[in-house]
Design a protein around this motif. Structure first.
Motif, PDB file in Angstrom:
ATOM      1  N   GLN A  58       0.818  -1.220   0.000  1.00  9.15           N
ATOM      2  CA  GLN A  58       0.000   0.000   0.000  1.00  9.15           C
ATOM      3  C   GLN A  58       0.853   1.273   0.000  1.00  9.15           C
ATOM      4  OE1 GLN A  58      -3.519  -0.149   2.660  1.00  9.15           O
ATOM      5  NE2 GLN A  58      -2.963  -2.280   2.974  1.00  9.15           N
ATOM      6  N   MET A  59       2.095   1.154   0.453  1.00 10.59           N
ATOM      7  CA  MET A  59       2.992   2.325   0.408  1.00 10.59           C
ATOM      8  C   MET A  59       3.230   2.776  -1.031  1.00 10.59           C
ATOM      9  SD  MET A  59       3.990   3.514   3.375  1.00 10.59           S
ATOM     10  CE  MET A  59       5.530   4.363   3.113  1.00 10.59           C
ATOM     11  N   VAL A  60       3.135   1.827  -1.960  1.00 12.41           N
ATOM     12  CA  VAL A  60       3.363   2.170  -3.372  1.00 12.41           C
ATOM     13  C   VAL A  60       2.437   3.308  -3.796  1.00 12.41           C
ATOM     14  CG1 VAL A  60       3.182   1.325  -5.754  1.00 12.41           C
ATOM     15  CG2 VAL A  60       4.267  -0.098  -4.002  1.00 12.41           C
ATOM     16  N   SER A  61       1.140   3.174  -3.482  1.00  5.82           N
ATOM     17  CA  SER A  61       0.212   4.226  -3.928  1.00  5.82           C
ATOM     18  C   SER A  61       0.390   5.495  -3.101  1.00  5.82           C
ATOM     19  CB  SER A  61      -1.235   3.734  -3.911  1.00  5.82           C
ATOM     20  OG  SER A  61      -1.589   3.367  -2.618  1.00  5.82           O
ATOM     21  N   ALA A  62       0.924   5.371  -1.878  1.00  5.12           N
ATOM     22  CA  ALA A  62       1.198   6.575  -1.074  1.00  5.12           C
ATOM     23  C   ALA A  62       2.444   7.299  -1.583  1.00  5.12           C
ATOM     24  CB  ALA A  62       1.365   6.193   0.393  1.00  5.12           C
ATOM     25  N   CYS A  63       3.204   6.597  -2.436  1.00  7.95           N
ATOM     26  CA  CYS A  63       4.472   7.137  -2.941  1.00  7.95           C
ATOM     27  C   CYS A  63       4.418   7.272  -4.463  1.00  7.95           C
ATOM     28  CB  CYS A  63       5.645   6.263  -2.507  1.00  7.95           C
ATOM     29  SG  CYS A  63       5.835   6.154  -0.717  1.00  7.95           S
ATOM     30  N   GLU A  64       3.341   7.884  -4.938  1.00  6.94           N
ATOM     31  CA  GLU A  64       3.238   8.232  -6.362  1.00  6.94           C
ATOM     32  C   GLU A  64       3.437   7.028  -7.269  1.00  6.94           C
ATOM     33  OE1 GLU A  64       2.476  11.339  -7.608  1.00  6.94           O
ATOM     34  OE2 GLU A  64       2.155  12.018  -5.555  1.00  6.94           O
ATOM     35  N   ASP A  65       2.971   5.856  -6.823  1.00  7.49           N
ATOM     36  CA  ASP A  65       3.006   4.657  -7.659  1.00  7.49           C
ATOM     37  C   ASP A  65       4.410   4.224  -8.069  1.00  7.49           C
ATOM     38  OD1 ASP A  65       0.684   3.343  -7.799  1.00  7.49           O
ATOM     39  OD2 ASP A  65      -0.130   4.509  -9.470  1.00  7.49           O
ATOM     40  N   GLN A  66       5.374   4.459  -7.224  1.00  9.33           N
ATOM     41  CA  GLN A  66       6.734   3.983  -7.510  1.00  9.33           C
ATOM     42  C   GLN A  66       6.754   2.476  -7.193  1.00  9.33           C
ATOM     43  OE1 GLN A  66      10.029   6.961  -6.581  1.00  9.33           O
ATOM     44  NE2 GLN A  66       8.439   7.735  -5.210  1.00  9.33           N
ATOM     45  N   LYS A  67       6.473   1.687  -8.232  1.00 10.65           N
ATOM     46  CA  LYS A  67       6.167   0.263  -8.037  1.00 10.65           C
ATOM     47  C   LYS A  67       7.316  -0.547  -7.451  1.00 10.65           C
ATOM     48  CE  LYS A  67       2.364   0.033 -11.280  1.00 10.65           C
ATOM     49  NZ  LYS A  67       1.590   0.832 -10.309  1.00 10.65           N
ATOM     50  N   TRP A  68       8.537  -0.126  -7.728  1.00 12.53           N
ATOM     51  CA  TRP A  68       9.699  -0.863  -7.239  1.00 12.53           C
ATOM     52  C   TRP A  68       9.736  -0.922  -5.709  1.00 12.53           C
ATOM     53  CZ3 TRP A  68      12.762   2.037  -4.093  1.00 12.53           C
ATOM     54  CH2 TRP A  68      12.684   3.421  -4.230  1.00 12.53           C
ATOM     55  N   ILE A  69       9.023  -0.002  -5.045  1.00 14.31           N
ATOM     56  CA  ILE A  69       9.018   0.012  -3.574  1.00 14.31           C
ATOM     57  C   ILE A  69       8.565  -1.342  -3.034  1.00 14.31           C
ATOM     58  CG2 ILE A  69       7.857   1.034  -1.555  1.00 14.31           C
ATOM     59  CD1 ILE A  69       7.759   3.668  -3.215  1.00 14.31           C
ATOM     60  N   CYS A 116      16.797   3.852  -0.503  1.00 19.39           N
ATOM     61  CA  CYS A 116      16.605   4.978  -1.438  1.00 19.39           C
ATOM     62  C   CYS A 116      15.664   5.972  -0.769  1.00 19.39           C
ATOM     63  CB  CYS A 116      16.009   4.498  -2.767  1.00 19.39           C
ATOM     64  SG  CYS A 116      15.831   5.836  -3.982  1.00 19.39           S
ATOM     65  N   TRP A 117      16.160   7.156  -0.532  1.00 20.24           N
ATOM     66  CA  TRP A 117      15.308   8.203   0.037  1.00 20.24           C
ATOM     67  C   TRP A 117      14.180   8.502  -0.923  1.00 20.24           C
ATOM     68  CZ3 TRP A 117      16.043  12.350   3.833  1.00 20.24           C
ATOM     69  CH2 TRP A 117      17.076  12.090   4.735  1.00 20.24           C
ATOM     70  N   LEU A 118      13.007   8.790  -0.387  1.00 19.62           N
ATOM     71  CA  LEU A 118      11.878   9.203  -1.220  1.00 19.62           C
ATOM     72  C   LEU A 118      11.362  10.569  -0.774  1.00 19.62           C
ATOM     73  CD1 LEU A 118       9.694   5.967  -1.460  1.00 19.62           C
ATOM     74  CD2 LEU A 118      11.562   6.711  -2.951  1.00 19.62           C
ATOM     75  N   GLY A 119      11.257  11.448  -1.739  1.00 22.13           N
ATOM     76  CA  GLY A 119      10.574  12.710  -1.492  1.00 22.13           C
ATOM     77  C   GLY A 119       9.222  12.704  -2.192  1.00 22.13           C
ATOM     78  N   TRP A 120       9.082  11.762  -3.107  1.00 15.74           N
ATOM     79  CA  TRP A 120       7.843  11.608  -3.869  1.00 15.74           C
ATOM     80  C   TRP A 120       6.885  10.733  -3.079  1.00 15.74           C
ATOM     81  CZ3 TRP A 120       7.557  10.160  -9.727  1.00 15.74           C
ATOM     82  CH2 TRP A 120       7.690  11.315 -10.474  1.00 15.74           C
ATOM     83  N   PHE A 121       6.237  11.321  -2.089  1.00 11.32           N
ATOM     84  CA  PHE A 121       5.210  10.580  -1.339  1.00 11.32           C
ATOM     85  C   PHE A 121       4.187  11.580  -0.825  1.00 11.32           C
ATOM     86  CE2 PHE A 121       8.290  11.725   1.939  1.00 11.32           C
ATOM     87  CZ  PHE A 121       7.492  12.128   2.993  1.00 11.32           C
ATOM     88  N   SER A 122       3.004  11.077  -0.559  1.00 12.08           N
ATOM     89  CA  SER A 122       1.958  11.920   0.003  1.00 12.08           C
ATOM     90  C   SER A 122       1.994  11.757   1.518  1.00 12.08           C
ATOM     91  CB  SER A 122       0.588  11.484  -0.535  1.00 12.08           C
ATOM     92  OG  SER A 122      -0.418  11.865   0.380  1.00 12.08           O
ATOM     93  N   PRO A 123       2.348  12.807   2.268  1.00 11.88           N
ATOM     94  CA  PRO A 123       2.390  12.678   3.721  1.00 11.88           C
ATOM     95  C   PRO A 123       1.029  12.260   4.279  1.00 11.88           C
ATOM     96  CG  PRO A 123       3.221  14.845   3.042  1.00 11.88           C
ATOM     97  CD  PRO A 123       2.732  14.149   1.811  1.00 11.88           C
ATOM     98  N   GLU A 124      -0.030  12.753   3.654  1.00 14.20           N
ATOM     99  CA  GLU A 124      -1.364  12.422   4.177  1.00 14.20           C
ATOM    100  C   GLU A 124      -1.699  10.947   3.965  1.00 14.20           C
ATOM    101  OE1 GLU A 124      -2.601  14.177   6.352  1.00 14.20           O
ATOM    102  OE2 GLU A 124      -1.063  15.651   5.874  1.00 14.20           O
ATOM    103  N   LYS A 125      -1.295  10.407   2.803  1.00 18.77           N
ATOM    104  CA  LYS A 125      -1.545   8.978   2.562  1.00 18.77           C
ATOM    105  C   LYS A 125      -0.697   8.116   3.501  1.00 18.77           C
ATOM    106  CE  LYS A 125      -3.068   9.261  -2.230  1.00 18.77           C
ATOM    107  NZ  LYS A 125      -2.694   9.038  -3.645  1.00 18.77           N
ATOM    108  N   VAL A 126       0.556   8.513   3.715  1.00 20.19           N
ATOM    109  CA  VAL A 126       1.429   7.750   4.616  1.00 20.19           C
ATOM    110  C   VAL A 126       0.875   7.835   6.043  1.00 20.19           C
ATOM    111  CG1 VAL A 126       3.757   7.611   5.613  1.00 20.19           C
ATOM    112  CG2 VAL A 126       3.472   8.054   3.161  1.00 20.19           C
ATOM    113  N   ARG A 127       0.430   9.024   6.416  1.00 14.06           N
ATOM    114  CA  ARG A 127      -0.149   9.228   7.743  1.00 14.06           C
ATOM    115  C   ARG A 127      -1.339   8.304   7.970  1.00 14.06           C
ATOM    116  NH1 ARG A 127       0.222  13.585  10.605  1.00 14.06           N
ATOM    117  NH2 ARG A 127       0.763  14.983   8.905  1.00 14.06           N
ATOM    118  N   ALA A 128      -2.237   8.279   6.977  1.00 10.81           N
ATOM    119  CA  ALA A 128      -3.454   7.467   7.116  1.00 10.81           C
ATOM    120  C   ALA A 128      -3.092   5.979   7.197  1.00 10.81           C
ATOM    121  CB  ALA A 128      -4.382   7.737   5.937  1.00 10.81           C
TER     122      ALA A 128
END
Ligand SMILES: Cc1cc2nc3c(=O)[nH]c(=O)nc-3n(C[C@H](O)[C@H](O)[C@H](O)COP(=O)(O)O)c2cc1C
Length: 169
Positions: A58-69, A116-128
């Motif tokens: 589910q983190m994938v969709s919270a991180c702009e669909d970076q599928k490799w995560i 790998c550091w990620l800046g491409w993520f939604s804080p609100e999605k990660v929070r939820a």
């Protein structure tokens, strides 16, 4: 391995081996975050390690669909409460979190892991997703694990381009 050797060996990995991280390696990585400095020693960070496969998916969709995560056996998430702007104009908690994440990702290198550091993520999605309370800032996310293969090293600017002794010209 010296600190400099860990710094030299670190690189961003976006494909991880299908191999879990040993519990003691995760504990050592988290310990590096716990010992990191914080503004006024307030220690308001939470160093979250996500190991649950479904949560990682589910983190994938919270991180702009970076599928490799999804290939990572764990994901580090750095957040902190009680943010304030320091006299220097910077967010104390963002700095605390960035330092802690740096410590953890370097300790991980010593243990044979990469991240790998990620800046491409939604804080609100990660929070939820991770039940992070509203008064926390979610600053950094980093998948972590054993690299699937030897990756390529990014080029870095030359010393004279980035190092300044005394005044800038
Ligand atoms: C604050 C920050 C945010 C980043 N965000 C992403 C990201 O969302 N996705 C990604 O694939 N890489 C991300 N990266 C990784 C950088 O692209 C990478 O660090 C850079 O290309 C240098 O490569 P190296 O880490 O191998 O030295 C981020 C790195 C930093 C420090």
């Amino acid at each position: 391995m010296t600190v400099m050797e860990a710094i030299q060996a670190r690189y961003s990995v976006r494909q991880y081996a299908d191999k879990p991280i040993e519990a003691e390696k995760i504990e050592k990585t988290m310990e590096a975050g716990r010992l990191a400095p914080t503004a006024s020693n307030q220690q308001l960070c939470k160093h979250i390690v996500v190991t649950d496969k479904e949560l990682i998916r589910q983190m994938v969709s919270a991180c702009e669909d970076q599928k490799w995560i999804e290939t990572a056996p764990a994901v580090l998430v750095e957040c902190a409460s009680g943010d304030r702007t320091m006299i220097c104009g910077q967010s104390a908690r963002s700095m605390d979190c960035a330092i802690a994440m740096s410590y953890m990702t370097l300790e991980a290198v010593e243990l044979g892991l990469q991240s790998c550091w990620l800046g491409w993520f939604s804080p609100e999605k990660v929070r939820a997703l991770l039940n992070i309370p509203d008064d926390y800032v979610v600053v950094a996310v980093a998948p972590i694990g054993y690299p699937a293969k030897e990756g390529h090293r990014s080029s870095k600017k030359a010393t004279e381009e980035v190092v300044v002794y005394n005044k800038m010209n």
